[in-house]
Design an enzyme around this catalytic site. Structure first.
Site, PDB file in Angstrom:
ATOM      1  CB  THR C  33      -0.895   0.022   1.285  1.00 58.05           C
ATOM      2  OG1 THR C  33      -0.111  -0.054   2.532  1.00 58.05           O
ATOM      3  CG2 THR C  33      -1.683  -1.010   1.326  1.00 58.05           C
ATOM      4  CG  HIS C  50       9.421  -5.062   3.404  1.00 58.18           C
ATOM      5  ND1 HIS C  50       7.886  -5.067   4.079  1.00 58.18           N
ATOM      6  CD2 HIS C  50       9.912  -4.522   4.559  1.00 58.18           C
ATOM      7  CE1 HIS C  50       8.082  -4.587   5.376  1.00 58.18           C
ATOM      8  NE2 HIS C  50       9.274  -4.523   5.487  1.00 58.18           N
TER       9      HIS C  50
END
Lengths: 175, 175, 175
Positions: C33, C50
């Site tokens: 997001t 990540h």
């Protein structure tokens, strides 16, 4: 039974206190510690929302400073007191900038609690798990909040930590 | 046994560490990481309060940076080391603004811990559960604090989260 | 199963979500997001880290606002969706300063979830346990974050609170 509900902002503490009180007795006295200020529309709106959620037959008592006296005066068999919340009360006390008054009010609270018989539910905000704040007053608030919670936790029969509306019993019997 | 106690400000972490150490052994070495500054009366007062609470026969070691070396040099059978606290140590390290020194000190700590035999209790502040702070240094501090706690939690036998003076065992045996 | 993982900054939430997803199925869709901004090197670096940790065969979907639509469109048997994270999504929504859009997006999310069949893991930051922030937007963010977490916790089958990389199951079955 004396209970303490601690949790972050909007973690469902008040709603849990109200559920627990509803389950215990019909005679509930709700002690609100918010200091009213006509120009604080945000706070007024919060208070209105909280009020609408509560049953109409509950008694509302507003007391920003003399919490111990109000608890003492309102104790009674078959009655449950809800104190919502410790954090606003502590904030009101610290804003007085009167160390003697601070000591008097907190010590009277602990003393009243030691002898208290009946149901009592405290609600308080956990405020000590973020970055240590810069201002001296903020740091003092964080410290005094932690100290207050520790002392009340020791005096209460059950302590509940809430996250996302879910209760975690830290002390006492599960429910 | 290696233990890690995490909790918010004034949540009873140090007092728990002291209780756990007292229960284990008489020979306790207390490693304080606070950086002394003559003009910080608030910190000096906190240190004094902590010191008064501890048994007089405990050895006090003050080390703001070279934590791993001090742990290494002080390990011994039947002895318990308390490190109070990780957060001040991390803060001291970051204020050096020396990435190599930071890496050296943290990696040496993990390496010393992997081979450590004996009782050791770390105390650290949970600082990552508030609004994400604005300053770059504060954000870095929050990130490194979280990373450090994760790595130490993996290396420790027991991890305890404290709220209002009450312990919640997150890893290892209950007590 | 719908799961919600909440915890402080760098508390191991994403890594736990990835471990849980890996254990369930090979078909994972990762909904990121984060709002991209070319000049935010810190965020770009976080996203890269990540990404490197995740298996290469996972599908990456980037959606800063229309989360409910993306969840709806990507549901499928034997597939797991990871939403990482709620906090950035909420922040993106609030920065629009468009109350209707805010209400539309959040209500659509709750509605999609009620009918959702399949595996879904939400990751969110706990931001309500520090000192109450001064700015109005920060306070609103803290409030909305708490409300969102409560509503999602009620809709999810399991809710996990992480501290130092360690999971505490607040609702649902342990693992």
């Amino acid at each position: 039974m004396k209970q303490l509900i601690l949790g972050g902002a909007r973690s469902g503490k008040s709603a849990l206190a109200e559920r627990l009180a509803t389950g215990m007795t019909g005679d509930v006295r709700y002690i609100a510690t918010a200091m009213h200020q006509a120009d604080d529309t945000e706070m007024v709106e919060r208070i209105r929302q909280h009020r609408e959620r509560r049953p109409r037959h509950w008694t509302l008592i507003e007391e920003p400073i003399k919490l111990a006296d109000v608890i003492q005066d309102n104790q009674g068999e078959g009655r449950c007191l809800i104190v919502d919340c410790l954090t606003l009360w502590l904030s009101n006390l610290l804003l007085l900038e009167d160390d003697k008054q601070f000591q008097l009010q907190t010590e009277t609270l602990f003393s009243v609690l030691s002898g208290y018989r009946g149901d009592l539910i405290f609600v308080g905000n956990e405020v000590g798990m973020g970055i240590v704040p810069l201002g001296e007053l903020s740091r003092k608030f964080q410290d005094e909040s932690g100290r207050l919670h520790q002392q009340l936790a020791a005096l209460c029969d059950r302590v509940i930590f809430t996250v996302a509306g879910l209760p975690l019993v830290m002390k006492g019997e599960a429910f």
